[in-house]
Design an enzyme around this catalytic site. Structure first.
Site, PDB file in Angstrom:
ATOM      1  N   SER A   6       0.857  -1.294   0.036  1.00  9.57           N
ATOM      2  CA  SER A   6      -0.106   0.102   0.051  1.00  9.57           C
ATOM      3  C   SER A   6       0.781   1.351  -0.041  1.00  9.57           C
ATOM      4  CB  SER A   6      -0.710  -0.023   1.122  1.00  9.57           C
ATOM      5  OG  SER A   6      -1.791  -1.065   1.412  1.00  9.57           O
TER       6      SER A   6
ATOM      7  N   HIS B 200      -0.924  -2.764  -7.219  1.00  9.76           N
ATOM      8  CA  HIS B 200      -1.798  -2.263  -5.965  1.00  9.76           C
ATOM      9  C   HIS B 200      -3.299  -2.495  -6.173  1.00  9.76           C
ATOM     10  CE1 HIS B 200      -2.570   0.787  -2.911  1.00  9.76           C
ATOM     11  NE2 HIS B 200      -3.040  -0.234  -2.197  1.00  9.76           N
TER      12      HIS B 200
ATOM     13  N   ASN C 192      -3.530   5.825  -1.803  1.00 10.64           N
ATOM     14  CA  ASN C 192      -3.518   5.989  -0.184  1.00 10.64           C
ATOM     15  C   ASN C 192      -2.675   7.333   0.147  1.00 10.64           C
ATOM     16  OD1 ASN C 192      -4.543   3.752   0.209  1.00 10.64           O
ATOM     17  ND2 ASN C 192      -2.638   2.533   0.062  1.00 10.64           N
TER      18      ASN C 192
ATOM     19  N   GLU D 152      -3.668  -0.222  -8.977  1.00 10.19           N
ATOM     20  CA  GLU D 152      -2.357   1.203  -9.385  1.00 10.19           C
ATOM     21  C   GLU D 152      -1.337   0.469  -9.964  1.00 10.19           C
ATOM     22  OE1 GLU D 152      -2.523   3.120  -5.516  1.00 10.19           O
ATOM     23  OE2 GLU D 152      -1.570   5.013  -6.512  1.00 10.19           O
TER      24      GLU D 152
HETATM   25  C1  LIG Z   1      -5.694   0.385   1.734  1.00  7.91           C
HETATM   26  C2  LIG Z   1      -5.269   0.501   0.397  1.00  7.91           C
HETATM   27  O1  LIG Z   1      -4.111  -0.015   0.135  1.00  7.91           O
HETATM   28  C3  LIG Z   1      -6.101   0.760  -0.768  1.00  7.91           C
HETATM   29  C4  LIG Z   1      -7.695   0.491  -0.683  1.00  7.91           C
HETATM   30  O2  LIG Z   1      -8.113  -0.899  -1.076  1.00  7.91           O
HETATM   31  S1  LIG Z   1      -8.436   1.653   0.090  1.00  7.91           S
HETATM   32  C5  LIG Z   1     -10.150   0.911   0.208  1.00  7.91           C
HETATM   33  C6  LIG Z   1     -10.635   1.048  -1.087  1.00  7.91           C
HETATM   34  N1  LIG Z   1     -12.151   0.739  -0.991  1.00  7.91           N
HETATM   35  C7  LIG Z   1     -13.238   1.365  -0.592  1.00  7.91           C
HETATM   36  O3  LIG Z   1     -12.901   2.659  -0.569  1.00  7.91           O
HETATM   37  C8  LIG Z   1     -14.300   0.617  -0.510  1.00  7.91           C
HETATM   38  C9  LIG Z   1     -15.527   1.624  -0.066  1.00  7.91           C
HETATM   39  N2  LIG Z   1     -16.875   0.907   0.210  1.00  7.91           N
HETATM   40  C10 LIG Z   1     -17.599   0.368  -0.769  1.00  7.91           C
HETATM   41  O4  LIG Z   1     -17.245   0.718  -2.007  1.00  7.91           O
HETATM   42  C11 LIG Z   1     -18.978  -0.248  -0.651  1.00  7.91           C
HETATM   43  O5  LIG Z   1     -19.186   0.120   0.805  1.00  7.91           O
HETATM   44  C12 LIG Z   1     -18.607  -1.690  -0.864  1.00  7.91           C
HETATM   45  C13 LIG Z   1     -18.427  -1.936  -2.379  1.00  7.91           C
HETATM   46  C14 LIG Z   1     -17.575  -2.362  -0.094  1.00  7.91           C
HETATM   47  C15 LIG Z   1     -19.972  -2.441  -0.452  1.00  7.91           C
HETATM   48  O6  LIG Z   1     -20.809  -2.061  -1.174  1.00  7.91           O
HETATM   49  P1  LIG Z   1     -22.522  -2.239  -0.859  1.00  7.91           P
HETATM   50  O7  LIG Z   1     -23.357  -1.360  -1.678  1.00  7.91           O
HETATM   51  O8  LIG Z   1     -22.647  -1.726   0.672  1.00  7.91           O
HETATM   52  O9  LIG Z   1     -22.547  -3.671  -0.493  1.00  7.91           O
HETATM   53  P2  LIG Z   1     -23.280  -4.585  -1.133  1.00  7.91           P
HETATM   54  O10 LIG Z   1     -24.582  -4.230  -1.913  1.00  7.91           O
HETATM   55  O11 LIG Z   1     -23.647  -5.774  -0.068  1.00  7.91           O
HETATM   56  O12 LIG Z   1     -22.311  -5.179  -2.159  1.00  7.91           O
HETATM   57  C16 LIG Z   1     -22.111  -4.542  -3.490  1.00  7.91           C
HETATM   58  C17 LIG Z   1     -21.416  -5.769  -4.392  1.00  7.91           C
HETATM   59  O13 LIG Z   1     -20.101  -5.961  -3.679  1.00  7.91           O
HETATM   60  C18 LIG Z   1     -20.017  -7.394  -3.385  1.00  7.91           C
HETATM   61  N3  LIG Z   1     -19.277  -7.402  -2.077  1.00  7.91           N
HETATM   62  C19 LIG Z   1     -19.319  -6.610  -1.187  1.00  7.91           C
HETATM   63  N4  LIG Z   1     -18.594  -6.826  -0.059  1.00  7.91           N
HETATM   64  C20 LIG Z   1     -17.702  -7.793  -0.746  1.00  7.91           C
HETATM   65  C21 LIG Z   1     -16.599  -8.281  -0.215  1.00  7.91           C
HETATM   66  N5  LIG Z   1     -15.693  -8.033   1.063  1.00  7.91           N
HETATM   67  N6  LIG Z   1     -15.873  -9.192  -1.041  1.00  7.91           N
HETATM   68  C22 LIG Z   1     -16.427  -9.423  -2.252  1.00  7.91           C
HETATM   69  N7  LIG Z   1     -17.459  -8.870  -2.855  1.00  7.91           N
HETATM   70  C23 LIG Z   1     -18.066  -8.143  -2.217  1.00  7.91           C
HETATM   71  C24 LIG Z   1     -21.491  -7.686  -3.315  1.00  7.91           C
HETATM   72  O14 LIG Z   1     -21.450  -9.208  -3.458  1.00  7.91           O
HETATM   73  C25 LIG Z   1     -22.062  -7.038  -4.230  1.00  7.91           C
HETATM   74  O15 LIG Z   1     -21.808  -7.707  -5.700  1.00  7.91           O
HETATM   75  P3  LIG Z   1     -23.110  -7.747  -6.651  1.00  7.91           P
HETATM   76  O16 LIG Z   1     -23.286  -6.191  -6.947  1.00  7.91           O
HETATM   77  O17 LIG Z   1     -22.408  -8.421  -7.776  1.00  7.91           O
HETATM   78  O18 LIG Z   1     -24.138  -8.521  -6.057  1.00  7.91           O
HETATM   79  N1  LIG Z   2      -6.509  -4.081   3.641  1.00  5.44           N
HETATM   80  C1  LIG Z   2      -6.523  -3.300   2.423  1.00  5.44           C
HETATM   81  O1  LIG Z   2      -7.566  -2.554   2.254  1.00  5.44           O
HETATM   82  C2  LIG Z   2      -5.397  -3.212   1.445  1.00  5.44           C
HETATM   83  C3  LIG Z   2      -4.268  -3.833   1.727  1.00  5.44           C
HETATM   84  N2  LIG Z   2      -3.298  -3.898   1.002  1.00  5.44           N
HETATM   85  C4  LIG Z   2      -1.880  -4.342   1.119  1.00  5.44           C
HETATM   86  O2  LIG Z   2      -1.955  -5.649   0.879  1.00  5.44           O
HETATM   87  C5  LIG Z   2      -0.981  -6.414   1.768  1.00  5.44           C
HETATM   88  C6  LIG Z   2      -1.794  -7.392   2.765  1.00  5.44           C
HETATM   89  O3  LIG Z   2      -2.953  -6.670   3.272  1.00  5.44           O
HETATM   90  P1  LIG Z   2      -4.226  -7.418   4.121  1.00  5.44           P
HETATM   91  O4  LIG Z   2      -4.533  -8.566   3.182  1.00  5.44           O
HETATM   92  O5  LIG Z   2      -5.162  -6.288   4.357  1.00  5.44           O
HETATM   93  O6  LIG Z   2      -3.461  -8.048   5.449  1.00  5.44           O
HETATM   94  P2  LIG Z   2      -3.986  -9.283   6.239  1.00  5.44           P
HETATM   95  O7  LIG Z   2      -3.557  -8.794   7.756  1.00  5.44           O
HETATM   96  O8  LIG Z   2      -5.381  -9.557   6.241  1.00  5.44           O
HETATM   97  O9  LIG Z   2      -3.264 -10.533   5.700  1.00  5.44           O
HETATM   98  C7  LIG Z   2      -1.838 -10.473   5.527  1.00  5.44           C
HETATM   99  C8  LIG Z   2      -1.584 -12.124   5.471  1.00  5.44           C
HETATM  100  O10 LIG Z   2      -0.073 -12.100   5.295  1.00  5.44           O
HETATM  101  C9  LIG Z   2       0.071 -13.145   6.138  1.00  5.44           C
HETATM  102  N3  LIG Z   2       1.743 -13.241   6.244  1.00  5.44           N
HETATM  103  C10 LIG Z   2       2.657 -12.574   7.029  1.00  5.44           C
HETATM  104  N4  LIG Z   2       3.799 -12.778   6.993  1.00  5.44           N
HETATM  105  C11 LIG Z   2       3.562 -13.655   5.812  1.00  5.44           C
HETATM  106  C12 LIG Z   2       4.859 -14.560   5.475  1.00  5.44           C
HETATM  107  N5  LIG Z   2       6.085 -14.359   5.491  1.00  5.44           N
HETATM  108  N6  LIG Z   2       4.477 -15.512   4.313  1.00  5.44           N
HETATM  109  C13 LIG Z   2       3.250 -15.618   4.001  1.00  5.44           C
HETATM  110  N7  LIG Z   2       2.162 -14.882   4.522  1.00  5.44           N
HETATM  111  C14 LIG Z   2       2.572 -13.973   5.373  1.00  5.44           C
HETATM  112  C15 LIG Z   2      -0.423 -13.070   7.328  1.00  5.44           C
HETATM  113  O11 LIG Z   2      -0.231 -14.125   8.468  1.00  5.44           O
HETATM  114  P3  LIG Z   2      -0.362 -13.805   9.927  1.00  5.44           P
HETATM  115  O12 LIG Z   2      -1.848 -13.344  10.249  1.00  5.44           O
HETATM  116  O13 LIG Z   2      -0.262 -15.333  10.441  1.00  5.44           O
HETATM  117  O14 LIG Z   2       0.667 -12.729  10.251  1.00  5.44           O
HETATM  118  C16 LIG Z   2      -2.093 -12.548   6.867  1.00  5.44           C
HETATM  119  O15 LIG Z   2      -2.688 -14.088   6.559  1.00  5.44           O
HETATM  120  C17 LIG Z   2      -0.466  -5.254   2.910  1.00  5.44           C
HETATM  121  O16 LIG Z   2       0.835  -4.986   2.099  1.00  5.44           O
HETATM  122  C18 LIG Z   2      -1.430  -4.232   2.576  1.00  5.44           C
HETATM  123  O17 LIG Z   2      -0.742  -2.831   2.807  1.00  5.44           O
HETATM  124  C19 LIG Z   2      -3.535  -3.330  -0.394  1.00  5.44           C
HETATM  125  C20 LIG Z   2      -4.591  -2.676  -0.902  1.00  5.44           C
HETATM  126  C21 LIG Z   2      -5.529  -2.813   0.183  1.00  5.44           C
END
Ligand SMILES: CC(=O)CC(=O)SCCNC(=O)CCNC(=O)[C@H](O)C(C)(C)COP(=O)(O)OP(=O)(O)OC[C@H]1O[C@@H](n2cnc3c(N)ncnc32)[C@H](O)[C@@H]1OP(=O)(O)O
Ligand SMILES: NC(=O)C1=CN([C@@H]2O[C@H](COP(=O)(O)OP(=O)(O)OC[C@H]3O[C@@H](n4cnc5c(N)ncnc54)[C@H](OP(=O)(O)O)[C@@H]3O)[C@@H](O)[C@H]2O)C=CC1
Length: 291
Positions: free
Chosen positions: A119, A140, A190, A152
């Site tokens: 991320s 990403h 991010n 990304e």
């Molecule tokens: C941190 C990082 O590195 C980068 C990131 O990822 S930042 C995070 C980016 N993500 C966001 O910002 C998500 C923001 N949230 C949303 O867009 C919405 O709340 C959401 C899409 C998660 C759920 O939407 P919603 O309308 O409340 O839910 P819902 O109507 O139940 O679901 C919509 C669809 O998504 C699917 N869905 C929801 N959650 C799901 C999940 N966790 N896994 C798989 N599918 C999922 C549902 O099955 C549904 O699919 P269909 O339309 O095909 O039936």
């Molecule tokens: N969460 C998000 O919304 C997003 C996350 N990311 C990125 O994706 C990556 C994973 O995030 P996320 O899935 O949320 O994290 P989680 O904590 O859900 O999952 C991480 C997994 O990696 C496992 N793990 C740790 N060390 C090792 C290793 N040495 N070998 C194999 N597996 C290992 C962990 O095991 P254990 O629990 O036993 O430590 C855990 O099962 C991060 O880099 C995060 O920044 C990117 C986009 C969105």
């Protein structure tokens, strides 16, 4: 470059989504995690996601079975050696990621491309520690992976044009849309999103609002699908804090300082939805704000 087998490392919320999306596009997937339990959990999660698609008439039982049959799991990194592309999606810690790539390297074929789903962490630095910086790239994915359109694409300073082009094509093949970002801390999404979540935690910390009012304000006032605190819980507060720390260190600018309340939640182990408690408590029927 042709791709058939995709290795995915880390079977958390991102790894299982990435595995699902590649298997659904016809690729063979090898999913790796340290723990067999995490792998079982990931397979159960993917199966449940596909059940939802079947129930809504968006996939058939046979399609579900075919997707599931393309996903193999292993706790042995060596089993990923046959992969044409390996995507690392383990915990957001540079030491863990670097160690994974160096442990993986001896099993790899020369043509294999390495990608990190990090991320925030430098793709240039992660790639420079491997034997193939020109075939190393940031891929990403966004959470939840099966739903979110964007991937990304981050080129490190050493990433070759051939690797970049191959990934552009692959992202299209799995039905996603790419946005290219330069390799600076936290890239594009991010760089913008996580400081907003951190600012929401500051608003909570300073008493500007409570959890419910801050989330309602941003959902109803800015049309965000989730409030920032709910979204922080969804991403994982440990991941949000790790990203803020990368921004703070990498940009050397105090405007990225993580909110002490965010740090406190992570130190308490209140990491969000994945552990059942964060800014909301998810252990009952409906989420209850913790403040
Ligand atoms: C941190 C990082 O590195 C980068 C990131 O990822 S930042 C995070 C980016 N993500 C966001 O910002 C998500 C923001 N949230 C949303 O867009 C919405 O709340 C959401 C899409 C998660 C759920 O939407 P919603 O309308 O409340 O839910 P819902 O109507 O139940 O679901 C919509 C669809 O998504 C699917 N869905 C929801 N959650 C799901 C999940 N966790 N896994 C798989 N599918 C999922 C549902 O099955 C549904 O699919 P269909 O339309 O095909 O039936
Ligand atoms: N969460 C998000 O919304 C997003 C996350 N990311 C990125 O994706 C990556 C994973 O995030 P996320 O899935 O949320 O994290 P989680 O904590 O859900 O999952 C991480 C997994 O990696 C496992 N793990 C740790 N060390 C090792 C290793 N040495 N070998 C194999 N597996 C290992 C962990 O095991 P254990 O629990 O036993 O430590 C855990 O099962 C991060 O880099 C995060 O920044 C990117 C986009 C969105």
């Amino acid at each position: 470059m042709t791709f058939q087998t995709i290795g995915v490392i880390g079977a958390g919320q991102m790894g299982n989504g990435i595995a699902q999306v590649f298997a659904a596009s016809g690729f063979d997937v090898r999913l790796n995690d340290l723990s067999g339990e995490a792998l079982e959990g990931a397979v159960a999660r993917i199966s449940k996601n596909l059940d939802r698609l079947v129930a809504r008439g968006k996939a058939t039982d046979d399609e579900k079975a075919a997707i599931m049959s393309r996903i193999g799991t292993t706790t042995d990194l060596g089993d990923l050696g046959e992969s044409d592309l390996v995507i690392e999606a383990a915990t957001e810690r540079e030491d863990i990621k670097s160690r994974i790539f160096s442990d993986l390297q001896p099993s790899l074929q020369p043509h294999t491309i390495l990608a990190s789903n990090t991320s925030s962490i430098s793709i240039t630095r992660l790639g420079a520690g491997t034997d193939r910086p020109e075939r190393f790239i940031g891929l990403h994915f966004m959470n939840p992976v099966p739903v979110m359109k964007l991937v990304e694409l981050i080129r490190g300073i050493n990433t070759s044009e051939e690797t970049y082009r191959a990934m552009l094509g692959l992202i299209e093949r799995i039905g996603k849309i790419s946005a290219s970002a330069e390799d600076y801390p936290a890239f594009i999404v991010n760089r913008v999103l996580i400081p907003m979540i951190n600012e929401a935690v500051y608003a909570l910390y300073e008493g500007v609002g409570n959890v419910a009012s801050i989330d309602a304000a941003m959902k109803l006032g800015a049309n965000h699908p989730m409030g920032p605190l709910e979204l922080g819980d969804f991403i994982g507060l440990d991941t949000c804090l790790a990203i803020m720390n990368v921004l703070h260190d990498g940009m050397a600018d105090t405007k990225y300082r993580p909110c002490p309340l965010l740090t406190k939640y992570v130190e308490a182990g209140w990491l969000g939805r994945k552990v059942g408690r964060g800014f909301y408590d998810y252990r009952g029927e409906t989420p209850v704000p913790t403040r």
